[in-house]
Design a protein around this motif. Structure first.
Motif, PDB file in Angstrom:
ATOM      1  N   ASP A   1       0.797  -1.219   0.000  1.00 34.88           N
ATOM      2  CA  ASP A   1       0.000   0.000   0.000  1.00 34.88           C
ATOM      3  C   ASP A   1       0.835   1.277   0.000  1.00 34.88           C
ATOM      4  O   ASP A   1       0.461   2.261  -0.653  1.00 34.88           O
ATOM      5  CB  ASP A   1      -0.961   0.008   1.189  1.00 34.88           C
TER       6      ASP A   1
ATOM      7  N   HIS B   1       1.398   2.378  -3.565  1.00 31.57           N
ATOM      8  CA  HIS B   1       0.213   2.938  -4.227  1.00 31.57           C
ATOM      9  C   HIS B   1      -0.037   4.379  -3.778  1.00 31.57           C
ATOM     10  O   HIS B   1      -0.424   5.227  -4.580  1.00 31.57           O
ATOM     11  CB  HIS B   1      -1.034   2.116  -3.878  1.00 31.57           C
ATOM     12  N   GLU B   2       0.181   4.612  -2.492  1.00 29.42           N
ATOM     13  CA  GLU B   2      -0.153   5.913  -1.916  1.00 29.42           C
ATOM     14  C   GLU B   2       0.793   7.018  -2.369  1.00 29.42           C
ATOM     15  O   GLU B   2       0.423   8.200  -2.337  1.00 29.42           O
ATOM     16  CB  GLU B   2      -0.117   5.814  -0.383  1.00 29.42           C
ATOM     17  N   GLN B   3       2.011   6.666  -2.775  1.00 31.61           N
ATOM     18  CA  GLN B   3       3.024   7.690  -3.002  1.00 31.61           C
ATOM     19  C   GLN B   3       3.557   7.766  -4.433  1.00 31.61           C
ATOM     20  O   GLN B   3       4.175   8.764  -4.801  1.00 31.61           O
ATOM     21  CB  GLN B   3       4.208   7.447  -2.055  1.00 31.61           C
TER      22      GLN B   3
END
Length: 289
Positions: free
Chosen positions: A60, A63-65
């Motif tokens: 995750d 995906h977030e960055q």
């Protein structure tokens, strides 16, 4: 920080990087300079692939960055995963029948050892296997692992730990017990945690296969890592860099170092390479940056 080059050395076509301690900090965040360097490398036409001990469910933070995560080599090389499509592309697994005698032998020598087994669908852990912020679990079976794994189950990774043990001594003892039946490595310096995968599996083996599928040789690969599970990858790649603040054995064995994570070490090396490629012919880099 301008690297030296040899005239006969081909340009970098693939950058392979470990995650934790290499490009991700304790907060699981990339530093902005690292993101910029990775983006610049991709803009220059270089493949960037993350090669991590993390399982698929721990991706995750990527995906977030990152706008483009790309394909990720997970679980110490056991799984090639496309996070965008949420699809396993390839998996190197081993049958539970290979795991059970290993667990029995480790438990015989270290009765207080706890075990966990990861499959592509679930995680099995002994009672008492502590949860951490990293190990957010959705599909978990918490029960004696040796009793929970059904015949025919294919395992991604088997883990053993002994709380309170000396991490290096426990690792060496377990490696002796396993005696080549499975691959054995570790990725958390301060934890008495041993990671086991398919016999012969390493990050390097899967990375080499991935590179070959793209027509890329080891001489065209730049790699970064900090822990023993990165060692084979760093010595396979023509330009393998151990993080300066990484595991002492890895630093000593690899010889070539990148500055520490806190100094944006990976970004510094990538920036220097890209700058040099735009200003001078390719030539052999020295053993240290």
């Amino acid at each position: 920080m301008a690297p030296e080059h040899a005239a006969d050395q081909p340009p970098v076509r693939l950058i392979a990087s470990d995650l934790d301690g290499t490009v991700l900090g304790c907060d699981f965040r990339f530093r902005p300079r690292t993101v910029a360097a990775i983006t610049a490398a991709r803009d220059a036409g270089i493949h960037v692939v993350f090669v991590t001990g993390r399982p698929m469910r721990w991706l995750d933070p990527l995906h977030e960055q990152l706008d483009d995560v790309g394909v990720v080599i997970c679980s110490n090389g056991a799984v090639i995963y496309d996070p965008g499509a949420e699809r396993v592309l390839e998996a190197s697994l081993f049958d539970v029948s290979e795991a059970l005698p290993v667990m029995a032998d480790v438990a015989r020598e270290f009765p207080d050892s706890l075990f966990a087994a990861e499959t592509l669908e679930r995680v099995y852990t002994d009672h008492g296997w502590s949860r951490t912020d990293r190990m957010e679990i959705r599909h978990i079976t918490e029960a004696p692992v040796r009793e929970s794994l059904a015949p025919g189950t294919e395992v991604v990774k088997l883990l053993a730990k002994l709380d309170g043990a000396d991490p290096n001594r426990y690792f060496e003892h377990v490696r002796e017990i396993v005696a080549g039946r499975l691959s054995v490595t570790h990725s958390v310096a301060a934890a008495p945690l041993v990671e086991m995968g398919q016999r012969g599996l390493t990050k390097a083996r899967t990375l080499e296969h991935f590179a070959a599928e793209h027509g890329i040789s080891h001489r065209e690969v730049m790699a970064f890592g900090d822990m023993p599970n990165d060692l084979e990858m760093l010595t396979w790649a023509e330009r393998g860099y151990a993080m300066a603040d990484g595991h002492p054995h890895v630093v000593a064995t690899v010889g070539r170092t990148a500055p520490a994570f806190a100094e944006d070490g990976v970004a510094q090396v990538i920036e220097a390479y890209l700058e040099h490629e735009h200003t001078a012919p390719v030539a052999r880099e020295g053993r240290h940056v």
